[in-house]
Design a protein around this motif. Sequence first.
Motif: not given
Length: 406
Positions: A63, A297-300, A310-311
């Motif tokens: 992630r 990050t693509t998710a928490p 995310a992000n």
Amino acid sequence: MAQDSAARARPYPPPRRSATEVPAAYARLRAEEPVTEVTLPSGDTGHLVSRYDDVRAVLADPRCSRAATVLPQAPKLTAVPFDAGGLFTMDPPEHTRLRALVSRAFTPRRVAAMRPRIAELAGELADAMAASHRADGGPTDLNAAFAFPFPVAVICELLGVPYADRERFRTWSDAVVSLTAHPPEEMLRHKRALLAYLGELVAAKRRAPGADLLSALVTVRDEEGGLSETELLTMAMTLLIAGHETTVGVLGTSVFTLLRQPDRLALVPDDEEQLAALVEELLRINPIGDGGPLRVTTAPVEVAGRVLPANSAVIAAICSANRDADRFTDPDGFDPHRPSPTPHLAFGHGPHYCLGAPLARAELAIALRVLADRFPTMRLAVPAETVTMHTGLLVNRLTRLPVSWD
């Protein structure tokens, strides 16, 4: 809220007091704030992770993405980030596909076969350094005479890049790995110049292929369809830059570390296993850079009890992890006899573990052995406190390393 967050954020990378010291902020961050907000050179906000276990977890967490760093909405490390389509900006399975195309060139077996030639290149540079020293009688800048040209000669020969062009791509490369050392327009101009140079070199390999890695990649592109043209050029740029920038830096700082010890180069052992252990300790204590490449990050993701949305931009501070007292005894001390294996993270961890680690280890071991054999009385020619580090680069590299010998 974003403005308040930015106001609290510390600048990244944190300042260092001298070339010999990892920034003092990391020890306090490990103890008090293992995940902290930082302002990146681009002006975006990121999160700096400093404890060993947390850094290792971030490096392995899918992630925490490299590929997400090139998305338009993602926070950036610098004003001119790495391009999409390269090993630094891909995740599995695309990263796995590209990595497989070049991994055979860097296996321990292939590197073992290269060792005689690597030693020959080191010996040639040592000869030239000795001749120059005799001619002028003054101190020699080890950086200019050995630490830079040696890794460059190795990677040029492996890739099939003309060594005579080393000063040209040195200028381009420094701009590509810049954090704040070059203005954005200069970074972009030099990156375009390097890609244009590599494009001409690829065209030459198509006309007259050789036994080098770049010729092999051209064949993969043209005959097997395994690479796009953009991927081919980005791969060539990545290998050329990563193949010398990191080793140039750590070779200089490693010799500097040894020359500050009472026994100096006498610490370099004849025994291969002991030499390998010394290399690992030098890699641990002399960080290649302050942190690994940026991840988004693509998710928490929960890190050290804190949830990053995310992000979120994340930097895993490898230089801090390698000084963590929870993982290493006397973490700030240089111990040439530290028991092996040393579980440092100098080459990263997880799917992006450094492809060139076997080559870098061999280069360091061979370089130290050659220098110790040829210049056993080598010493610093200036006070250690006057030696400085380049600032504003992704890699740690001394500006000069003046040395002398009898």
